[in-house]
Design a protein around this motif. Structure first.
Motif, PDB file in Angstrom:
ATOM      1  N   UNK A   1       0.972  -1.202   0.102  1.00 40.89           N
ATOM      2  CA  UNK A   1       0.076  -0.098  -0.013  1.00 40.89           C
ATOM      3  C   UNK A   1       0.972   1.187   0.034  1.00 40.89           C
ATOM      4  N   UNK A   2       0.313   2.294  -0.453  1.00 39.93           N
ATOM      5  CA  UNK A   2       1.103   3.509  -0.433  1.00 39.93           C
ATOM      6  C   UNK A   2       0.061   4.819  -0.458  1.00 39.93           C
ATOM      7  N   UNK A   3       0.312   5.843  -0.404  1.00 39.42           N
ATOM      8  CA  UNK A   3      -0.645   6.951  -0.549  1.00 39.42           C
ATOM      9  C   UNK A   3      -0.159   7.708  -1.489  1.00 39.42           C
ATOM     10  N   UNK A   4      -1.029   8.531  -2.372  1.00 43.96           N
ATOM     11  CA  UNK A   4      -0.581   9.222  -3.734  1.00 43.96           C
ATOM     12  C   UNK A   4      -1.713  10.409  -3.649  1.00 43.96           C
ATOM     13  N   UNK A   5      -1.218  11.594  -4.274  1.00 51.46           N
ATOM     14  CA  UNK A   5      -1.942  12.652  -4.376  1.00 51.46           C
ATOM     15  C   UNK A   5      -2.261  12.942  -5.749  1.00 51.46           C
ATOM     16  N   UNK A   6      -3.357  13.173  -6.057  1.00 49.54           N
ATOM     17  CA  UNK A   6      -3.884  13.770  -7.595  1.00 49.54           C
ATOM     18  C   UNK A   6      -4.666  14.829  -7.594  1.00 49.54           C
ATOM     19  N   UNK A   7      -4.623  15.593  -8.648  1.00 52.31           N
ATOM     20  CA  UNK A   7      -5.715  16.940  -8.686  1.00 52.31           C
ATOM     21  C   UNK A   7      -6.993  16.310  -9.471  1.00 52.31           C
ATOM     22  N   UNK A   8      -8.187  16.295  -8.798  1.00 52.31           N
ATOM     23  CA  UNK A   8      -9.248  15.952  -9.504  1.00 52.31           C
ATOM     24  C   UNK A   8     -10.322  16.883  -9.204  1.00 52.31           C
ATOM     25  N   UNK A   9     -10.826  17.546 -10.327  1.00 54.27           N
ATOM     26  CA  UNK A   9     -11.640  18.722 -10.667  1.00 54.27           C
ATOM     27  C   UNK A   9     -11.391  19.735  -9.625  1.00 54.27           C
ATOM     28  N   UNK A  10     -10.114  20.100  -9.958  1.00 53.85           N
ATOM     29  CA  UNK A  10      -9.493  21.201  -9.273  1.00 53.85           C
ATOM     30  C   UNK A  10      -9.054  21.168  -8.038  1.00 53.85           C
ATOM     31  N   UNK A  11      -9.125  20.016  -7.343  1.00 46.19           N
ATOM     32  CA  UNK A  11      -8.763  19.790  -5.997  1.00 46.19           C
ATOM     33  C   UNK A  11      -7.775  18.707  -5.943  1.00 46.19           C
ATOM     34  N   UNK A  12      -6.991  18.990  -4.994  1.00 49.42           N
ATOM     35  CA  UNK A  12      -5.730  17.922  -4.575  1.00 49.42           C
ATOM     36  C   UNK A  12      -6.503  16.910  -3.563  1.00 49.42           C
ATOM     37  N   UNK A  13      -6.489  15.459  -4.180  1.00 49.99           N
ATOM     38  CA  UNK A  13      -7.152  14.243  -3.459  1.00 49.99           C
ATOM     39  C   UNK A  13      -6.222  13.440  -3.135  1.00 49.99           C
ATOM     40  N   UNK A  14      -6.371  12.663  -1.894  1.00 50.49           N
ATOM     41  CA  UNK A  14      -5.377  11.823  -1.614  1.00 50.49           C
ATOM     42  C   UNK A  14      -6.208  10.432  -1.872  1.00 50.49           C
ATOM     43  N   UNK A  15      -5.258   9.510  -2.480  1.00 53.96           N
ATOM     44  CA  UNK A  15      -5.716   8.258  -2.916  1.00 53.96           C
ATOM     45  C   UNK A  15      -4.801   7.273  -2.143  1.00 53.96           C
ATOM     46  N   UNK A  16      -5.328   6.107  -2.057  1.00 54.88           N
ATOM     47  CA  UNK A  16      -4.570   4.793  -1.562  1.00 54.88           C
ATOM     48  C   UNK A  16      -4.161   3.932  -2.766  1.00 54.88           C
ATOM     49  N   UNK A  17      -3.102   3.473  -3.040  1.00 58.23           N
ATOM     50  CA  UNK A  17      -2.699   2.681  -4.137  1.00 58.23           C
ATOM     51  C   UNK A  17      -2.524   1.108  -3.381  1.00 58.23           C
ATOM     52  N   UNK A  18      -3.143   0.156  -4.147  1.00 56.06           N
ATOM     53  CA  UNK A  18      -3.080  -1.187  -3.518  1.00 56.06           C
ATOM     54  C   UNK A  18      -2.403  -2.114  -4.596  1.00 56.06           C
ATOM     55  N   UNK A  19      -1.451  -2.865  -4.328  1.00 61.00           N
ATOM     56  CA  UNK A  19      -0.895  -3.956  -5.200  1.00 61.00           C
ATOM     57  C   UNK A  19      -0.763  -5.057  -4.565  1.00 61.00           C
ATOM     58  N   UNK A  20      -0.572  -6.557  -5.539  1.00 62.03           N
ATOM     59  CA  UNK A  20      -0.196  -7.519  -5.041  1.00 62.03           C
ATOM     60  C   UNK A  20       0.999  -7.869  -5.653  1.00 62.03           C
ATOM     61  N   UNK A  21       2.006  -8.579  -4.957  1.00 64.04           N
ATOM     62  CA  UNK A  21       3.283  -8.914  -5.684  1.00 64.04           C
ATOM     63  C   UNK A  21       4.491  -7.896  -5.193  1.00 64.04           C
ATOM     64  N   UNK A  22       5.639  -8.635  -5.664  1.00 62.11           N
ATOM     65  CA  UNK A  22       6.919  -8.030  -5.174  1.00 62.11           C
ATOM     66  C   UNK A  22       7.175  -6.647  -5.885  1.00 62.11           C
ATOM     67  N   UNK A  23       6.633  -6.172  -7.135  1.00 59.94           N
ATOM     68  CA  UNK A  23       7.068  -4.920  -7.687  1.00 59.94           C
ATOM     69  C   UNK A  23       5.997  -4.019  -7.044  1.00 59.94           C
TER      70      UNK A  23
END
Length: 238
Positions: free
Chosen positions: A187-209
């Motif tokens: 897991x990691x947190x990531x920030x993107x601009x959506x509809x003119x506002x900065x939004x924090x997202x949580x990225x989820x992945x499976x595996x070594x990479x």
């Protein structure tokens, strides 16, 4: 006549003297008796006070002993609750804590992250499936333990090892179940601009990479709205 008068006066004087002595003696006896009663009463009160102090002291000692036992029991319970026999808890990043949603293939999945726990709720259409995770520091992996019973596996299915790794300057929280094989999930947190506002997202992945399988948003509406969006600065697995 004079002789008789003197005899009568002498007799009266003697009577008065004897009466006075008797009165003084009676008063003296009464005073002595009162003093004795006072001393007796004082002694009784003193003994009662001493008994009361002893009783109070015994109660305090008993209360102190009970308090000590309760404190010891509470300390032991607290230590167990903190997972000390498993090295203590691994805490999640503060920015990751909260409730998150991911909309994929028409299903709305939910992720709840607290200080050292995670709960996934998967929407399977007609029913839901839940996966609960408690993160520990020094959890011994038993994925290859052939002696582990099904009862043990079931009772410890929520136990996960947690640790942090860096990929290209990004901090990932990696987890793996006590009876799971492989590198685990990340897991990691990531920030993107959506509809003119900065939004924090949580990225989820499976595996070594460090590739992302699912993106979690802070609301269901945003998850639906952005379900087909691919961000250029996120490495997607699919």
């Amino acid at each position: 006549m004079k002789k008789n008068a003197w005899v009568i006066l002498a007799a009266l004087s003697t009577l008065l003297i004897l009466t006075g002595c008797s009165s003084n003696s009676s008063e003296h006896k009464s005073s002595a008796s009162s003093k004795a009663e006072l001393v007796k009463s004082s002694s009784s009160k003193k003994k009662h006070s001493e008994k009361k102090k002893e009783s109070s002291s015994e109660k305090e000692s008993s209360s102190s002993s009970l308090s000590s036992e309760v404190s010891s029991s509470s300390s032991t319970q607290s230590s167990e609750d903190l997972g000390e026999d498993r090295g203590g808890y691994v805490t999640t990043p503060e920015a990751m804590r909260g409730t998150w949603y991911s909309y994929f293939n028409g299903n709305m999945d939910k992720l709840v992250v607290s200080e050292y726990e995670m709960t996934f709720t998967y929407d399977l259409g007609k029913e839901e499936s839940t996966r609960h995770i408690i993160l520990y520091k020094n959890l011994v992996n038993k994925s290859l333990d052939n002696n582990a019973s099904e009862t043990e596996k079931e009772s410890k299915k929520d136990w996960y090892s947690g640790w942090y790794e860096d990929y290209n300057g990004i901090k990932f929280l990696r987890i793996r179940g006590m009876f799971e094989q492989g590198p685990g999930d990340h897991f990691s947190t990531h920030e993107e601009e959506i509809n003119g506002q900065k939004v924090t997202l949580v990225l989820y992945g499976i595996g070594a990479n460090d590739a992302t399988d699912l993106v979690y948003y802070p609301s269901e509406d945003l998850a639906k709205q952005q379900s087909d969006v691919k961000y250029g600065d996120i490495d997607y697995k699919f």
